[in-house]
Design a protein around this motif. Sequence first.
Motif, PDB file in Angstrom:
ATOM      1  N   CYS A  32      -0.516  23.923  67.029  1.00  0.00           N
ATOM      2  CA  CYS A  32       0.477  24.472  66.106  1.00  0.00           C
ATOM      3  C   CYS A  32       0.058  24.221  64.661  1.00  0.00           C
ATOM      4  O   CYS A  32      -0.338  23.112  64.308  1.00  0.00           O
ATOM      5  N   ASP A  33       0.152  25.261  63.834  1.00  0.00           N
ATOM      6  CA  ASP A  33      -0.141  25.168  62.406  1.00  0.00           C
ATOM      7  C   ASP A  33       1.174  25.132  61.636  1.00  0.00           C
ATOM      8  O   ASP A  33       2.021  26.018  61.809  1.00  0.00           O
ATOM      9  N   VAL A  89       9.623  25.111  70.393  1.00  0.00           N
ATOM     10  CA  VAL A  89       8.612  26.172  70.350  1.00  0.00           C
ATOM     11  C   VAL A  89       9.100  27.326  71.217  1.00  0.00           C
ATOM     12  O   VAL A  89       9.378  27.145  72.405  1.00  0.00           O
ATOM     13  N   SER A  93       7.518  34.061  71.124  1.00  0.00           N
ATOM     14  CA  SER A  93       6.840  34.349  69.857  1.00  0.00           C
ATOM     15  C   SER A  93       5.815  33.295  69.447  1.00  0.00           C
ATOM     16  O   SER A  93       4.970  33.560  68.603  1.00  0.00           O
ATOM     17  N   GLY A  94       5.922  32.091  69.981  1.00  0.00           N
ATOM     18  CA  GLY A  94       5.045  31.007  69.547  1.00  0.00           C
ATOM     19  C   GLY A  94       5.507  30.334  68.266  1.00  0.00           C
ATOM     20  O   GLY A  94       4.858  29.429  67.763  1.00  0.00           O
ATOM     21  N   ARG A  95       6.655  30.761  67.710  1.00  0.00           N
ATOM     22  CA  ARG A  95       7.198  30.125  66.498  1.00  0.00           C
ATOM     23  C   ARG A  95       7.702  28.735  66.842  1.00  0.00           C
ATOM     24  O   ARG A  95       8.320  28.527  67.871  1.00  0.00           O
ATOM     25  N   SER A 110       8.677  25.266  59.654  1.00  0.00           N
ATOM     26  CA  SER A 110       8.403  26.234  60.714  1.00  0.00           C
ATOM     27  C   SER A 110       6.924  26.557  60.730  1.00  0.00           C
ATOM     28  O   SER A 110       6.281  26.621  59.690  1.00  0.00           O
ATOM     29  N   GLY A 111       6.393  26.755  61.925  1.00  0.00           N
ATOM     30  CA  GLY A 111       4.976  27.051  62.068  1.00  0.00           C
ATOM     31  C   GLY A 111       4.714  28.000  63.215  1.00  0.00           C
ATOM     32  O   GLY A 111       5.639  28.543  63.814  1.00  0.00           O
ATOM     33  N   GLU A 112       3.439  28.190  63.497  1.00  0.00           N
ATOM     34  CA  GLU A 112       2.985  29.074  64.564  1.00  0.00           C
ATOM     35  C   GLU A 112       2.176  28.279  65.572  1.00  0.00           C
ATOM     36  O   GLU A 112       1.330  27.467  65.190  1.00  0.00           O
ATOM     37  N   CYS A 113       2.410  28.538  66.860  1.00  0.00           N
ATOM     38  CA  CYS A 113       1.667  27.852  67.927  1.00  0.00           C
ATOM     39  C   CYS A 113       0.930  28.870  68.781  1.00  0.00           C
ATOM     40  O   CYS A 113       1.328  30.023  68.887  1.00  0.00           O
ATOM     41  N   ARG A 114      -0.142  28.405  69.390  1.00  0.00           N
ATOM     42  CA  ARG A 114      -0.889  29.221  70.338  1.00  0.00           C
ATOM     43  C   ARG A 114      -1.331  28.325  71.483  1.00  0.00           C
ATOM     44  O   ARG A 114      -1.500  27.121  71.311  1.00  0.00           O
TER      45      ARG A 114
END
Length: 123
Positions: A32-33, A89, A93-95, A110-114
């Motif tokens: 996660c970023d 998470v 959406s991965g948010r 808030s960030g983005e995960c993959r």
Amino acid sequence: MQVIRNGFLSLLALGALTLEGHAQAVVAALECDFPAASTDDWNMAASTLQYYIDTARGWRVDEDSFSFDGTANIVVDGKDHVASLSITVSRQSGRANKTLRSEGRSLTVSGECRKMEASGRKF
């Protein structure tokens, strides 16, 4: 759970053996970023964190999300503090939303995960 700013949280891949079948349980691994964030009280540096979604370590797996509620050690003004840590998470959406609370202060980012590996739970 550890929170490391300006770096990576690296854990070994987690697996569990059952006594009956000796089968390995699959654990989702996320990277996660999170951008830099601040309030009047706190500043949080941008970071990339790796999370292993392991129910034995306090993570909850729901149909729509992964979530964690626990504690984290943080540094504020050069002093160590224990903070309440909440992470959610979205599996669609991965948010991700991460909230730290300590001594009446709170900071949410808030960030983005993959997903980090091809096998494991579907996002």
